[in-house]
Structures are given as C-alpha cells and as structure tokens.
Scaffold this active site. Structure first.
Site, short mmCIF file in Angstrom:
data_model
loop_
_atom_site.label_atom_id
_atom_site.label_comp_id
_atom_site.label_asym_id
_atom_site.label_seq_id
_atom_site.Cartn_x
_atom_site.Cartn_y
_atom_site.Cartn_z
N HIS A 259 0.70 -0.71 0.02
CA HIS A 259 -0.07 -0.22 -0.24
C HIS A 259 0.46 1.10 0.18
O HIS A 259 0.63 2.22 -0.20
CB HIS A 259 -0.62 0.08 1.49
CG HIS A 259 -0.24 0.27 2.74
ND1 HIS A 259 0.84 -1.03 3.34
CD2 HIS A 259 -0.37 0.87 3.00
CE1 HIS A 259 1.09 -0.69 3.54
NE2 HIS A 259 1.00 0.27 4.92
N CYS A 260 2.10 0.95 -0.08
CA CYS A 260 3.23 2.37 0.21
C CYS A 260 3.67 2.56 -0.79
O CYS A 260 4.03 3.80 -1.91
CB CYS A 260 3.63 1.95 1.33
SG CYS A 260 2.41 2.81 2.98
N ILE A 261 5.18 1.43 -1.26
CA ILE A 261 6.20 1.89 -2.07
C ILE A 261 5.46 2.08 -3.44
O ILE A 261 6.01 3.05 -4.00
CB ILE A 261 7.38 0.78 -2.25
CG1 ILE A 261 7.90 0.74 -0.49
CG2 ILE A 261 7.57 1.04 -3.60
CD1 ILE A 261 9.32 -0.60 -0.38
N ILE A 263 2.97 2.92 -4.81
CA ILE A 263 2.29 4.30 -4.86
C ILE A 263 3.03 5.99 -3.99
O ILE A 263 2.88 7.13 -4.74
CB ILE A 263 0.82 4.05 -4.21
CG1 ILE A 263 0.11 2.84 -4.81
CG2 ILE A 263 -0.60 5.04 -3.66
CD1 ILE A 263 -0.84 1.93 -3.74
N ASP A 264 2.58 5.46 -2.79
CA ASP A 264 3.85 7.28 -2.10
C ASP A 264 4.31 7.91 -3.08
O ASP A 264 4.51 9.13 -3.23
CB ASP A 264 3.87 6.94 -0.46
CG ASP A 264 2.68 6.20 -0.38
OD1 ASP A 264 1.33 6.25 -0.49
OD2 ASP A 264 2.93 5.37 0.70
#
Length: 420
Positions: A259-261, A263-264
């Site tokens: 959910h992070c790398i 996208i963020d």
C-alpha cells in the site's frame, strides 16, 4: 458517555490504531460505510492480517464498537481519518475516499474537536482540500477546531514494531493543533515527535517511502547487469553490509508491492510537477525500473526454459507466494500479478500456491491453486518463488523442482536454484 476518538476507516491502519487506543483506556468508536465490515467487527471478527478474531473480540468486550451511522458519533472529542489513498487512472492522487471521510467528519464537527488525517497524501492536502471541506460548516480551523496530520507507519506482519512502539509524527495547522494531536497520541503511543507543520509531516511520510523505492530500484537495476556479468549480487550485498556505517542493505526482487512503495512516491512526484512544473526524476526513474521487474522475471523464466530446450509457450509454470510481503495474506499491488500476466502472454500455463491465499485473480483471470504441492512441483516445467513465506522450505522446494527460479535470494548457495 464521552467518546475520546472516532476512527474513520477500519482497515490495516485504522483498526490497529483503534485497538491500541482502547487498550490504553480510551473510549473509541469506529466508522466505516461498509456495513459488512461494521457487522463483522461488532461480532468480534477481524479482516486484517495483524489482528486476530481474539484481538477484536477483546476490544469489543472493552467497549469498542463500530457503526455506519455517522450521526450516532456526535460529541466525539477527536476524529482520525484512516482511509485508502490510491492513484487515479491518470496516475495522480485519488482523494475521493479522504474527501468522503472528511465530509462525514464535517457532519459531526463541533467547536473544540480535533481532526487528524493519517492517510498518505501529497503535501498541502490537510491545509487544502481537507480544511476546505471542514470549513464549509462555518467553523474555522485553528480557531474553532484543531486540525493535524499524522502519517501512518503500519508495517503489516512486522512482529517487532507496531502501533505502540513506532514513533508517531504529528504536525498541526498551528501550534495548538500540534499540541492537541500530540496529547491524544501520547496516551497510547510511546514516542510522539512534533513536526513544524502539516506539510512537513505529510512530506516526511513520502520521503520515508521514496527512500525505499529508490534504493530498491537501485538493487533491481544492479540485479540485471550482475546476472549478465556473472556476479552474485546477493553475496555483494552481504559483503557491503559488513560495513558498520554509511550503508543499509536493500534487496532485489520481482517488483514492489503493498500500500506504500508503488503508490506514495507518485504523490510527491505529482505535486512537484503540478506546483513547480518539473519532474522528480529519481522517483520517475525508480518507478520505471521497479515496474519493469515482473517482465524481467518472466524473461528470465523464458531463458531458463530455453536452456532446458523447452518453449515457454505451453510450459507449466508454478508461482509460489503471491502476496506482497511474506507471512501475510495481503495482495495489494503484488508484483506476482503482472508477473503471472506476463507469463500468460508468453503462452505459459500458470498455476499458483500460497498458504495464505485460497483464490487469486490476476488482471485477466482467476488462476488455479494447486492443493498437492509436492505433486505440482514435480509436474511443473518451472517453479518461481515470488514470496518467501515461513511455511516454505525453499531448499527442499528447489530440490523437488525441475527448474527453480528464486526471486528473493533465500535459497542456499549450494542448492539447485537459479537466483535473480
């Protein structure tokens, strides 16, 4: 009864947050528009990896409850927004869930209330769109209510660091908002770190994940040329990390997920381009490298089959581990999905096995799950280890396979596996 905190969004971030606060003695209520989630939680059933049914039942017994009716939460002292922030179809930030949750908070906003956004987003979201939605009520941020940003730092499956012992960054619209947010989190988090403001707190989260994104891209790029040069990159990394300063080990793999790398960093890149008019080149290059890894693994698979005088068209390929991290069921943005699609486009017959996943769908189709792993290993022309779950004895799996491609570097150097 006074409600200390309402948590909006009861997923991988919101539910552990609510649990830690309840265990610390706070009166907490959950809000989620999904009635199935609400009913499940109120019945003591968990839907996230890091919390068991017993964990949820414990906080329900302590007074925690969830609802899809925002009006029933009037009078709460604080509201914390923990909803997803995916990318839009154009690659920019999709704030639809954040704004929907903000409108829910606005419906119960009262003077003196604290509102905290935890959802990862671009710098300026808290004092921009979120503030604007809340101030449509006629109440003014920093004057009538407090507003802050505190980036979530949940790492699913991490047994060492959880909500309580991971330092919590908080940045308010003004000093009073920062202090109020710090006071709230200090009640159930060991260490609270105050930021200069909301933009600094928002950017800190993006820096954390951009740092990982760029360094993973570095070793992924090295994996390609080290293979061509006959250099064992895994040994190279082991050697480099003996240096006690100035180096942190990152490892190559079949791509990035979660959910992070994936996208963020794009939130930061999008904001730089939108506001300043030029690209954030490190992020864009890292994205290019990491997105290409599933196709590279598929090409390595084809090369290994060619070496064995087998065509990939019609070959039986077994993928082991389809989640984005080991030892959890979370499949968000897993590189196994584009890898399976790439193999299928080359004509391979793809099956999967994962001890945490019963059914699995790629972008194109549902893939068959093998039940008898030993039989499937012997029958497959090629086996690809995509995720190294603790349930797997990787050297034994490699020994039972005709051709075994290890994308995680976890097989021993004396095994029959080919490492990425």
């Amino acid at each position: 009864m006074t409600v200390d905190m309402v948590v909006l969004g009861l997923g991988y971030v919101g539910l552990p947050l609510a649990r830690e606060a309840v265990l610390a003695g706070l009166t907490v209520r959950g809000f989620d528009p999904n009635s199935a989630v609400v009913d499940g939680l109120n019945s003591g059933r968990s839907h996230v990896d890091d919390l068991s049914d017993d964990d949820v039942a414990e906080i329900v017994a302590a007074g925690f409850s969830s609802t899809a009716d925002i009006e029933s939460l009037r009078g709460a002292r604080s509201a914390v927004i923990c909803v997803p922030t995916p990318l839009s179809s154009s690659g920019g930030p999709d704030l639809s869930a954040v704004l929907a949750a903000t409108r829910s908070v606005a419906a119960i906003l009262e003077p003196g209330m604290l509102v905290v956004l935890e959802s990862t987003t671009y710098p300026g979201t808290t004092e921009g769109p979120v503030r604007e939605e809340l101030e449509r009520t006629g109440l003014v941020a920093g004057q009538d209510f407090h507003l802050a940003f505190s980036p979530e730092r949940i790492d699913p499956g991490n047994a060492q660091f959880g909500m309580k012992n991971t330092p919590k960054v908080v940045g308010g619209l003004d000093s009073a908002s920062t202090d109020r947010a710090a006071e709230l989190y200090s009640r159930f988090v060991d260490t609270v770190v105050k930021a200069k403001g909301t933009r600094e707190a928002e950017t800190a989260k993006l820096l954390e994940n951009t740092y990982r994104h760029v360094n993973i891209a570095l070793v992924n790029e090295m994996a390609k040329f080290c293979h061509e040069l006959g250099i064992d990159l895994w040994d190279v990394i082991d050697l480099a990390k003996t240096k006690p300063f100035g180096f942190q080990a990152f490892y190559p793999g079949p791509g990035v997920g979660g959910h992070c790398i994936p996208i963020d960093p794009n939130y930061l890149s999008h904001r730089v381009k939108e506001e300043l008019g030029y690209p954030f080149r490190f992020v864009e290059l890292a994205q290019e490298v990491n997105l290409a890894m599933p196709s590279y693994v598929a090409q390595r698979a084809q090369d290994l089959l060619n070496d064995a005088q087998l065509a990939i068209n019609g070959a039986s390929v077994l993928i082991l581990g389809v989640t984005y991290k080991p030892n959890i069921a979370d499949q968000r943005e897993s590189p196994a999905i584009p890898l399976a699609s790439s193999l299928a486009r080359k004509g391979a017959r793809v099956q999967f096995h994962d001890p945490y996943v019963e059914t699995w769908r790629t972008a194109d189709e549902d893939l068959p799950r093998v039940e008898e792993l030993d039989t499937a290993l012997a029958a497959a022309d090629l086996v690809i280890l995509v995720q190294s779950h603790r349930d797997y004895d990787v050297d034994a799996l490699a020994g039972a396979s005709r051709i075994f491609l290890d994308t995680r570097g976890v097989t021993s150097t004396g095994s029959s596996a080919h490492r990425l």
